[in-house]
Design an enzyme around this catalytic site. Structure first.
Site, PDB file in Angstrom:
ATOM      1  N   CYS A 164      34.981  70.506   3.324  1.00 39.29           N
ATOM      2  CA  CYS A 164      34.905  69.252   4.067  1.00 39.29           C
ATOM      3  C   CYS A 164      34.477  69.436   5.519  1.00 39.29           C
ATOM      4  O   CYS A 164      34.330  68.453   6.244  1.00 39.29           O
ATOM      5  CB  CYS A 164      36.251  68.540   4.002  1.00 39.29           C
ATOM      6  SG  CYS A 164      36.794  68.239   2.307  1.00 39.29           S
ATOM      7  N   LYS A 336      38.105  57.747   8.633  1.00 35.78           N
ATOM      8  CA  LYS A 336      38.195  57.838   7.172  1.00 35.78           C
ATOM      9  C   LYS A 336      39.033  56.700   6.603  1.00 35.78           C
ATOM     10  O   LYS A 336      38.987  56.430   5.405  1.00 35.78           O
ATOM     11  CB  LYS A 336      38.778  59.185   6.740  1.00 35.78           C
ATOM     12  CG  LYS A 336      37.838  60.364   6.943  1.00 35.78           C
ATOM     13  CD  LYS A 336      38.450  61.657   6.407  1.00 35.78           C
ATOM     14  CE  LYS A 336      37.547  62.856   6.625  1.00 35.78           C
ATOM     15  NZ  LYS A 336      37.464  63.261   8.047  1.00 35.78           N
ATOM     16  N   HIS A 341      36.804  59.585   2.436  1.00 37.15           N
ATOM     17  CA  HIS A 341      36.509  60.969   2.796  1.00 37.15           C
ATOM     18  C   HIS A 341      35.215  61.402   2.117  1.00 37.15           C
ATOM     19  O   HIS A 341      35.179  61.592   0.907  1.00 37.15           O
ATOM     20  CB  HIS A 341      37.678  61.861   2.369  1.00 37.15           C
ATOM     21  CG  HIS A 341      37.602  63.258   2.886  1.00 37.15           C
ATOM     22  ND1 HIS A 341      36.515  63.755   3.583  1.00 37.15           N
ATOM     23  CD2 HIS A 341      38.491  64.284   2.817  1.00 37.15           C
ATOM     24  CE1 HIS A 341      36.746  65.008   3.909  1.00 37.15           C
ATOM     25  NE2 HIS A 341      37.931  65.353   3.462  1.00 37.15           N
TER      26      HIS A 341
END
Length: 414
Positions: A164, A336, A341
């Protein structure tokens, strides 16, 4: 060039759960809208997946791209191409020698749709029916390969993979390319297209996804006492970076500078962040040191803040550990809560949000925080945007990934 070379942002592009371009995405973010929505599929009933929603792309690629492009690209590459074209146009389609143009576009997972569809096709119809373009479509560097082909980027085409944190690390690497003298202009960002039943089932099994099926738009709630996990999203964010000298020579509009890049690894656990936040602190301190920005100059932080029970507070304590009492005048945003996400695309999109926050002097809101966690030690921007001060100010964008990857970018006003 050198580590002191100024690197500026001259173009922005995105396709997200909030909009099909940067303007619509940013407007929706400032309005506090959520991109989460119920699945259009029967995945929950068919596979027993406990999650029934996601932050799906707002404008489908088939509404933007030509049919031949759709057939030869995985959705992750489709999103990247849409965002890259917008960013390039927004930068004024700079004239640059291909050998001085680079591309760095990352994905945390890659072409998962192509991989799993290819496996299904092999099982159902045999090897002869597997498409010859399957490997070029599924490989994690496929998005950057197509972007480099589109714009003739010959200085290097790279796809860093750090879960991420991938999108933010791509931008950091692009900064280094320019400072090292490898390129004058770099197209950089991140993309992800993983809203498929298998990865969703896997994330659900790891207990990282929110299960608020009765309230998808209220499910992502960073820093709220009732947060129960993140909402998976999809999309891409891409920026055009240039040396300040190159941008000035062509009279380009400059949004902001990427002044510092900080990287670290936790060396702790494959999925859990290190509890003390040591790695996150080292990344932020390194970015500030490289930028020459003082803690007192930081007025805004776009947090990684995924809405997980443990991760949100570790980051908040880490920010305070770096900025100290100067944290009291920092506007904290957790976007987010609106976009979901985007995994490998998250850091790139949130860099765009950070750039626009300084450019327009507005910190975007965090939504769905009905009861802020009493352990939150920062000033959270809730529900409506907040004005940021004038003058020479700075912001931090944090991105963290499975495997203990930590990336902090320091952005300064133009």
């Amino acid at each position: 060039m050198s580590r002191t070379t100024d690197v500026v942002v001259t173009g922005l592009g995105a396709t997200t759960p909030l909009g099909g371009d940067v303007r619509s995405t940013w407007a929706a973010a400032l309005a506090g809208e959520s991109g989460a929505r119920p699945f259009e599929h029967d995945w929950s009933e068919r596979y027993g997946i406990p999650v029934e929603f996601a932050a799906t792309i707002k404008v489908k690629p088939e509404d933007v791209l030509e049919r031949p492009e759709l057939k030869r690209m995985d959705p992750s590459a489709q999103y990247a191409m849409i965002a890259a074209r917008e960013a390039w146009s927004d930068a004024g389609s700079p004239e640059v020698d291909g050998e001085r143009l680079g591309a760095v576009v990352s994905s945390g997972i890659g072409g998962i749709w192509t991989t799993l569809d290819g496996w299904d096709l092999l099982q159902e119809k045999g090897a002869r029916r597997v498409l010859p373009m399957t490997v070029p479509m599924l490989m994690p560097n496929s998005p950057v390969a197509y972007v480099s082909l589109e714009f003739g980027a010959k200085a290097g085409a790279h796809a860093l993979v750090s879960a991420c944190a991938s999108g933010a690390e791509a931008i950091g690497y692009a900064v280094d390319m320019i400072r090292a003298g490898r390129a004058d202009v770099v197209i950089a960002g991140g993309t992800e297209a993983t809203i498929h039943p298998m990865p969703i089932a896997a994330f659900a099994a790891s207990r990282t996804l929110s299960l608020r099926n009765d309230d998808p738009q209220g499910a992502s709630r960073p820093y709220d006492v009732d947060r129960d996990g993140f909402v998976i999203g999809e999309g891409a964010g891409v920026v055009v970076l240039e040396s300040a000298e190159h941008a000035a020579a062509r009279g380009a509009r400059v949004y902001a500078r990427i002044a510092g890049v900080g990287l670290s690894a936790d060396g702790y656990h494959i999925t859990s962040p290190e509890p003390s936040g040591d790695g996150q602190i080292r990344a932020m301190r390194a970015a500030l040191a490289e930028s020459g920005v003082a803690a007192s100059d930081v007025v805004h932080v776009n947090a990684h803040a995924t809405s997980t029970v443990v991760g949100d507070l570790i980051e908040a304590r880490s920010v305070r550990g770096v900025l100290g009492d100067d944290s009291d005048h920092v506007a904290l945003s957790a976007t987010k809560s609106m976009t979901g996400h985007l995994l490998g695309g998250a850091g790139a999109l949130e860099t765009i949000f950070t750039v626009l926050a300084l450019h327009e002097r507005q910190a975007p809101p965090t939504i769905n925080v009905a009861q802020p966690d009493p352990e939150l030690v920062l000033d959270l921007v809730r529900d409506t945007p907040r004005a940021l001060p004038a003058g020479d100010v700075a912001a931090i964008n944090n991105s963290f990934g499975f495997g203990g990857h930590n990336v902090a970018l320091v952005v300064t006003s133009a």
